[in-house]
Design a protein around this motif. Structure first.
Motif, PDB file in Angstrom:
ATOM      1  N   GLU A 444      57.727  43.131 -14.487  1.00 45.23           N
ATOM      2  CA  GLU A 444      57.320  41.986 -15.302  1.00 45.23           C
ATOM      3  C   GLU A 444      55.898  41.613 -14.862  1.00 45.23           C
ATOM      4  OE1 GLU A 444      59.118  37.684 -16.796  1.00 45.23           O
ATOM      5  OE2 GLU A 444      59.532  38.360 -14.756  1.00 45.23           O
ATOM      6  N   ALA A 445      54.918  42.301 -15.434  1.00 45.40           N
ATOM      7  CA  ALA A 445      53.518  42.102 -15.053  1.00 45.40           C
ATOM      8  C   ALA A 445      52.723  41.606 -16.251  1.00 45.40           C
ATOM      9  CB  ALA A 445      52.919  43.405 -14.531  1.00 45.40           C
ATOM     10  N   TRP A 446      51.749  40.747 -15.987  1.00 40.88           N
ATOM     11  CA  TRP A 446      50.992  40.117 -17.067  1.00 40.88           C
ATOM     12  C   TRP A 446      49.953  41.058 -17.649  1.00 40.88           C
ATOM     13  CZ3 TRP A 446      51.396  34.419 -17.718  1.00 40.88           C
ATOM     14  CH2 TRP A 446      52.498  33.900 -17.021  1.00 40.88           C
ATOM     15  N   LYS A 447      49.476  41.986 -16.821  1.00 40.96           N
ATOM     16  CA  LYS A 447      48.533  43.002 -17.318  1.00 40.96           C
ATOM     17  C   LYS A 447      49.078  44.377 -16.939  1.00 40.96           C
ATOM     18  CE  LYS A 447      44.738  41.338 -15.452  1.00 40.96           C
ATOM     19  NZ  LYS A 447      43.323  41.066 -15.127  1.00 40.96           N
ATOM     20  N   LEU A 448      50.138  44.769 -17.603  1.00 42.61           N
ATOM     21  CA  LEU A 448      50.804  46.027 -17.310  1.00 42.61           C
ATOM     22  C   LEU A 448      49.805  47.183 -17.348  1.00 42.61           C
ATOM     23  CD1 LEU A 448      53.546  47.515 -16.867  1.00 42.61           C
ATOM     24  CD2 LEU A 448      53.678  47.698 -19.371  1.00 42.61           C
ATOM     25  N   PHE A 449      49.823  48.013 -16.309  1.00 43.80           N
ATOM     26  CA  PHE A 449      48.939  49.181 -16.181  1.00 43.80           C
ATOM     27  C   PHE A 449      47.463  48.791 -16.310  1.00 43.80           C
ATOM     28  CE2 PHE A 449      52.745  51.367 -18.362  1.00 43.80           C
ATOM     29  CZ  PHE A 449      53.448  51.408 -17.164  1.00 43.80           C
ATOM     30  N   GLY A 450      47.155  47.532 -15.936  1.00 44.56           N
ATOM     31  CA  GLY A 450      45.776  47.051 -15.995  1.00 44.56           C
ATOM     32  C   GLY A 450      45.274  46.769 -17.388  1.00 44.56           C
ATOM     33  N   CYS A 451      46.181  46.692 -18.351  1.00 41.63           N
ATOM     34  CA  CYS A 451      45.753  46.569 -19.751  1.00 41.63           C
ATOM     35  C   CYS A 451      45.601  45.106 -20.156  1.00 41.63           C
ATOM     36  CB  CYS A 451      46.740  47.279 -20.679  1.00 41.63           C
ATOM     37  SG  CYS A 451      46.032  47.640 -22.301  1.00 41.63           S
ATOM     38  N   GLY A 452      44.560  44.467 -19.633  1.00 45.68           N
ATOM     39  CA  GLY A 452      44.235  43.116 -20.039  1.00 45.68           C
ATOM     40  C   GLY A 452      43.469  43.113 -21.350  1.00 45.68           C
ATOM     41  N   LEU A 453      42.952  41.938 -21.679  1.00 44.61           N
ATOM     42  CA  LEU A 453      42.263  41.766 -22.953  1.00 44.61           C
ATOM     43  C   LEU A 453      40.988  40.973 -22.726  1.00 44.61           C
ATOM     44  CD1 LEU A 453      43.103  42.536 -25.926  1.00 44.61           C
ATOM     45  CD2 LEU A 453      43.828  40.165 -26.182  1.00 44.61           C
ATOM     46  N   ILE A 480      60.994  47.606 -18.377  1.00 43.82           N
ATOM     47  CA  ILE A 480      59.598  47.135 -18.368  1.00 43.82           C
ATOM     48  C   ILE A 480      59.335  46.135 -19.491  1.00 43.82           C
ATOM     49  CG2 ILE A 480      57.203  47.878 -18.763  1.00 43.82           C
ATOM     50  CD1 ILE A 480      57.727  50.373 -17.195  1.00 43.82           C
ATOM     51  N   PHE A 481      58.601  45.069 -19.157  1.00 46.44           N
ATOM     52  CA  PHE A 481      58.079  44.112 -20.130  1.00 46.44           C
ATOM     53  C   PHE A 481      56.709  44.581 -20.607  1.00 46.44           C
ATOM     54  CE2 PHE A 481      61.069  41.500 -17.868  1.00 46.44           C
ATOM     55  CZ  PHE A 481      61.463  40.502 -18.753  1.00 46.44           C
ATOM     56  N   PRO A 482      56.463  44.679 -21.908  1.00 47.12           N
ATOM     57  CA  PRO A 482      55.110  45.009 -22.373  1.00 47.12           C
ATOM     58  C   PRO A 482      54.098  43.895 -22.136  1.00 47.12           C
ATOM     59  CG  PRO A 482      56.757  45.578 -24.043  1.00 47.12           C
ATOM     60  CD  PRO A 482      57.442  44.733 -23.001  1.00 47.12           C
ATOM     61  N   VAL A 483      54.558  42.645 -22.147  1.00 46.04           N
ATOM     62  CA  VAL A 483      53.640  41.512 -22.056  1.00 46.04           C
ATOM     63  C   VAL A 483      54.356  40.362 -21.369  1.00 46.04           C
ATOM     64  CG1 VAL A 483      54.266  40.534 -24.297  1.00 46.04           C
ATOM     65  CG2 VAL A 483      51.986  40.081 -23.364  1.00 46.04           C
ATOM     66  N   VAL A 484      53.586  39.501 -20.702  1.00 53.26           N
ATOM     67  CA  VAL A 484      54.141  38.294 -20.079  1.00 53.26           C
ATOM     68  C   VAL A 484      53.092  37.195 -20.137  1.00 53.26           C
ATOM     69  CG1 VAL A 484      55.150  37.259 -18.010  1.00 53.26           C
ATOM     70  CG2 VAL A 484      55.482  39.694 -18.444  1.00 53.26           C
ATOM     71  N   GLY A 485      53.410  36.085 -20.761  1.00 48.52           N
ATOM     72  CA  GLY A 485      52.601  34.877 -20.626  1.00 48.52           C
ATOM     73  C   GLY A 485      51.316  34.808 -21.411  1.00 48.52           C
ATOM     74  N   PHE A 486      50.388  35.727 -21.138  1.00 47.71           N
ATOM     75  CA  PHE A 486      49.104  35.753 -21.831  1.00 47.71           C
ATOM     76  C   PHE A 486      49.052  36.977 -22.741  1.00 47.71           C
ATOM     77  CE2 PHE A 486      47.459  34.243 -17.435  1.00 47.71           C
ATOM     78  CZ  PHE A 486      47.960  32.965 -17.646  1.00 47.71           C
ATOM     79  N   ASN A 487      48.267  36.881 -23.823  1.00 49.73           N
ATOM     80  CA  ASN A 487      48.018  38.070 -24.644  1.00 49.73           C
ATOM     81  C   ASN A 487      47.420  39.167 -23.758  1.00 49.73           C
ATOM     82  OD1 ASN A 487      48.782  36.577 -26.883  1.00 49.73           O
ATOM     83  ND2 ASN A 487      46.680  36.158 -27.548  1.00 49.73           N
ATOM     84  N   ASN A 488      47.807  40.399 -24.024  1.00 49.98           N
ATOM     85  CA  ASN A 488      47.175  41.509 -23.315  1.00 49.98           C
ATOM     86  C   ASN A 488      46.819  42.606 -24.303  1.00 49.98           C
ATOM     87  OD1 ASN A 488      49.564  42.917 -23.800  1.00 49.98           O
ATOM     88  ND2 ASN A 488      50.267  42.852 -21.683  1.00 49.98           N
ATOM     89  N   GLY A 489      46.439  43.755 -23.810  1.00 49.66           N
ATOM     90  CA  GLY A 489      46.003  44.825 -24.693  1.00 49.66           C
ATOM     91  C   GLY A 489      47.119  45.420 -25.526  1.00 49.66           C
ATOM     92  N   PHE A 490      48.366  45.029 -25.248  1.00 50.69           N
ATOM     93  CA  PHE A 490      49.504  45.576 -25.979  1.00 50.69           C
ATOM     94  C   PHE A 490      50.035  44.643 -27.061  1.00 50.69           C
ATOM     95  CE2 PHE A 490      50.265  47.492 -21.612  1.00 50.69           C
ATOM     96  CZ  PHE A 490      49.653  48.695 -21.939  1.00 50.69           C
ATOM     97  N   GLU A 510      41.842  34.072 -19.082  1.00 50.07           N
ATOM     98  CA  GLU A 510      42.093  35.500 -18.897  1.00 50.07           C
ATOM     99  C   GLU A 510      41.477  36.353 -19.995  1.00 50.07           C
ATOM    100  OE1 GLU A 510      43.058  39.023 -17.479  1.00 50.07           O
ATOM    101  OE2 GLU A 510      43.438  37.184 -16.358  1.00 50.07           O
ATOM    102  N   THR A 511      41.541  35.884 -21.242  1.00 44.96           N
ATOM    103  CA  THR A 511      41.123  36.738 -22.369  1.00 44.96           C
ATOM    104  C   THR A 511      39.878  36.242 -23.081  1.00 44.96           C
ATOM    105  OG1 THR A 511      42.397  35.601 -24.107  1.00 44.96           O
ATOM    106  CG2 THR A 511      43.578  37.216 -22.746  1.00 44.96           C
ATOM    107  N   GLY A 512      39.475  34.986 -22.801  1.00 48.46           N
ATOM    108  CA  GLY A 512      38.334  34.415 -23.513  1.00 48.46           C
ATOM    109  C   GLY A 512      38.714  33.765 -24.825  1.00 48.46           C
ATOM    110  N   GLN A 513      40.019  33.703 -25.124  1.00 51.25           N
ATOM    111  CA  GLN A 513      40.485  33.125 -26.388  1.00 51.25           C
ATOM    112  C   GLN A 513      41.700  32.243 -26.149  1.00 51.25           C
ATOM    113  OE1 GLN A 513      41.237  36.910 -28.389  1.00 51.25           O
ATOM    114  NE2 GLN A 513      39.511  36.538 -29.755  1.00 51.25           N
TER     115      GLN A 513
END
Length: 766
Positions: A444-453, A480-490, A510-513
């Motif tokens: 349960e990671a917020w930027k899974l595999f480093g895929c932030g936004l 695995i969770f694709p996303v948690v809490g904040f929008n990410n690249g997924f 985190e994302t600028g938005q």
């Protein structure tokens, strides 16, 4: 970074000892309360002895060369002066790891190497390393702002250098080290047991790599550099005896043999599909206090939280922010005046003996989600672990296997413990049938595999996804969770109460938005983001004003709010790739649109998905829940701070929503140590209290109050203050109206989880 918890593991007493030694004082024994008798491993004859089988046993130590036994003198030294085992000092062998032990004597002291230089080095290392970690953390915090990155990097480097000095100090030892009793456990009290022959052992200092020995023509203990250097005086026999002190430990408060299988061969028991045993290492490792195990025992695992939360708990910012309470009593073992409690967010609740108590109450599968949030980690300057999410997940996975080894060590050797990490449903079923707890690893990671936004730009590629899935699959992760809490690249992230402000502000940083939001199309969501109403009118002026405001402030329609952002192309690739591998996809935390997309992908492929800790008001609508059940998946409830009446209502809803096309069992996701509240006592316990002792649902285990140190826990007063109180909570739930009906499904949930996992696993490639 150097691990402050490891230095603390040399004992928090070390820092105090540094002062006491300088003042001519001496430390007092750690045991300040009546300990719990360790499990009886049965009689061990010399022919049966191995480096593992002697764990928790009571032994006299003999030198075969002289025939004499060790006896403790009044000055704290040990001499080979006893003529038989009855006259000798009785040592409890407490395992610290596989093949490693503390030798605990009847005075509640430890056979140790007393080394003044090492003591000073350890005490200095504790202070120096803490300073280094703080510097490193300040650098991380400054680094959140791009313009301050260069300064942050300089401070990071300075912190690493200071911590390196702490490591050097911790390794100091003096030339005149003595073998003597010590009133606390530290590195120099740990001995590695080795077997040069069948019936005798050598005892090697784990920290100094020196052998315990007796010099020729002497009765005192000394140290030898290697076996044979003392002409055979490095060998010792262990003779069973009586009179040992009981090593301090948390109690089970339970007796009996739990039921494992039903008459039809299905698994009897329940699944906790969402927990965070390893979360003591997340968010930098210094926000949550306490650990699920410690090589030196419960007095270290659950000790004072002043290191993490400051004097009077005043720097426990996360605890204060989430609970609304300023400061708290930091004392842990043996008093526990404040923590653990069901309203505490930042104190560990899954000590390994508490988990074992839950297993005795019917827990058969526990899914431990490795969890990370880089932003929160970087904001808080006090830390000892790297904030990079994937780095931290690797550390947590390592800790889970260390915990498995630690429990094995207590139970007599590799594979003999009741706690087993499993990697496929067949192994899990076999482990359960063998009378052990099956532990599944998830992420349960917020930027899974480093895929932030960054605004709308994803920070990863399909190659990163492929590499990440392969690495963590090889590390044993199966959910695995694709996303948690904040929008990410997924994907867009789910919005849920009461965290709307935190999620929105965090998403901006985190994302600028700001989070995307629309009025939820279905009933079932209750989240409302703070919003600026649009300026009314369809003229050019109103449109311009709204456009300008929209850059700086979130302008949303009427609530309740759902996130309309869909799965990105990378998100679709991720979900498809996870399903290809047979990894369970977690739908919780996905935004409204992305969740439906994920469910549709599962339906098209005939794959199950899981909602492992569904939140009322923030997760599944009725339609989403029905469709997840229909995939052959599960919708398991997060109890939150609900009393048993509230949980019964939620479980009854899921019974109504489930599909008859698949084996049905209804589990739960405790979210322990995940910055989540735990179930509260019933509001009417004064009028009709839950009564102790009580019998488990299977009728085979009798439970009484759980006792840890001097603290006696009672579900009527404490609610689920820690994980070991879930058997009490579910027994209380069963006694209420509607409770018996939902419990029959609850104790089918482990079997339901295995069948769901098997469908996903068999559809994947491995």
């Amino acid at each position: 970074m150097n691990t402050l918890r490891q230095i603390r593991g040399r004992s928090l007493c070390t820092a105090a000892l540094f002062v006491l030694t300088a003042c001519g004082g001496s430390p007092s024994p750690e045991t300040t309360s009546a300990p719990v008798t360790p499990p009886d491993n049965g009689p061990v004859t010399p022919q049966q002895q191995t480096i593992h089988s002697v764990a928790s046993g009571c032994y006299a130590i003999q030198s075969p060369r002289s025939g004499k036994y060790l006896r403790k003198d009044a000055d704290g030294s040990y001499q080979l002066s006893a003529g038989n085992a009855e006259q000798a000092t009785a040592f409890r062998l407490r395992a610290t790891a596989l093949g490693r032990y503390l030798l605990y004597d009847p005075d509640t002291e430890f056979l140790s190497i007393r080394d003044g230089v090492a003591l000073i080095g350890d005490g200095s290392a504790l202070l120096v390393d803490a300073a280094g970690d703080l510097l490193y953390g300040v650098g991380d915090t400054l680094g959140i702002l791009d313009m301050l990155n260069p300064i942050g990097d300089i401070i990071n480097d300075a912190g690493s250098a200071v911590s390196g000095l702490g490591t050097v100090l911790a390794e100091f030892s003096g030339p005149n080290a003595l073998v003597q009793s010590m009133g606390f456990a530290w590195d120099n009290a740990e001995w590695t047991l080795e077997e040069p022959t069948e019936d005798v052992f050598t005892l090697r200092s784990t920290s100094m790599d020196l052998l315990l020995a007796v010099e020729p023509n002497s009765t005192g203990l000394s140290l030898a550099p290697q076996y044979g250097s003392g002409d055979g005086y490095e060998q010792f026999a262990l003779t069973e005896t009586a009179g040992c002190a009981d090593f301090p430990e948390a109690g089970l408060g339970a007796n009996g043999t739990p039921k494992l299988l039903n008459d039809d061969g299905t698994v009897f028991g329940y699944v906790d599909s969402h927990s965070h045993v390893s979360a003591f290492e997340f968010l930098g490792g210094m926000i949550e206090s306490g650990e699920p195990f410690h090589r030196f025992g419960v007095t270290h695992a659950l000790d004072d939280c002043i290191l993490e939360h400051g004097p009077l708990g005043l720097t426990g910012v996360v605890e204060e922010a989430l609970s609304g309470k300023v400061g708290h009593d930091t004392r842990g073992w043996p008093k526990f005046p404040y923590w653990p409690n069901q309203q505490s967010y930042a104190h560990h609740q899954t000590y390994y003996m508490w988990i074992k108590r839950a297993w005795m109450g019917g827990l058969r599968i526990m899914v431990n989600h490795l969890v990370a949030n880089e932003l929160i980690c970087e904001i808080w300057p006090i830390k000892e672990n790297d904030c990079d999410e994937m780095t931290n997940l690797r550390l947590q996975r390592q800790r889970m296997y260390e915990m498995q080894d630690y429990i094995d060590a207590q139970e007599g050797g590799p594979g003999k413990g009741w706690f087993r990490i499993v990697t496929d449903p067949y192994e899990a079923r076999a482990v359960i049938e063998d009378g052990k707890l099956a532990v599944v690893l998830g992420i349960e990671a917020w930027k899974l595999f480093g895929c932030g936004l960054d605004f709308n730009y994803s920070r990863c590629t399909t190659a990163d996804i492929d590499a990440g899935i392969k690495e963590f699959y090889d590390l044993g992760v199966r959910s695995i969770f694709p996303v948690v809490g904040f929008n990410n690249g997924f994907s867009g992230a789910g919005i849920y109460p009461p965290s709307e402000v935190f999620l929105n502000v965090g998403n901006l940083v985190e994302t600028g938005q700001w989070l995307d939001a629309m009025t939820c199309p279905e009933e079932g969501h209750t989240a409302n983001l703070a919003r600026i109403p649009e300026v009314p009118g369809d003229n050019i002026v109103a449109g311009a004003i709204n456009q300008v405001l929209g850059y700086a402030l979130p302008i949303y329609p009427e609530g309740p709010h759902c996130n309309p952002r869909p799965l990105s192309s990378l998100g679709e690739y991720l979900v498809s790739s996870l399903m290809d591998k047979g990894i369970l996809v977690e739908t919780d935390h996905l935004g409204y649109t992305a969740r439906y997309q994920t469910i549709e992908m599962a339906e098209a492929r005939g794959m199950p998905v899981i909602s492992s800790h569904s939140r009322s008001g923030g997760e599944n609508t009725e339609q989403q829940a029905r469709r997840i059940w229909a995939t052959g998946g599960m919708v398991n409830t997060l109890p939150r701070d609900w009393n048993v009446y509230e949980l019964i209502e939620e479980m009854q809803r899921q019974v109504e929503f489930h599909s008859d096309d698949h084996y049905f069992g209804l589990g739960y996701g405790a979210d322990n140590n995940g910055l989540a509240l735990q179930p509260a006592p019933r509001p009417d316990t004064a009028e009709k209290p839950f009564e102790y002792p009580f019998t488990s649902y299977d009728g085979r285990v009798v439970f009484d109050h759980q006792v840890t140190g001097e603290r006696v826990y009672d579900i009527n007063v404490d609610g689920v203050a820690h994980y070991g109180l879930y058997p009490d909570y579910f027994a209380d739930l069963r006694n209420q109206e509607g409770g018996e009906e939902v419990m029959k499904y609850f104790y089918r949930s482990a079997e339901a989880y295995l069948r769901m996992w098997q469908r996903a696993y068999e559809a994947g490639t491995h």
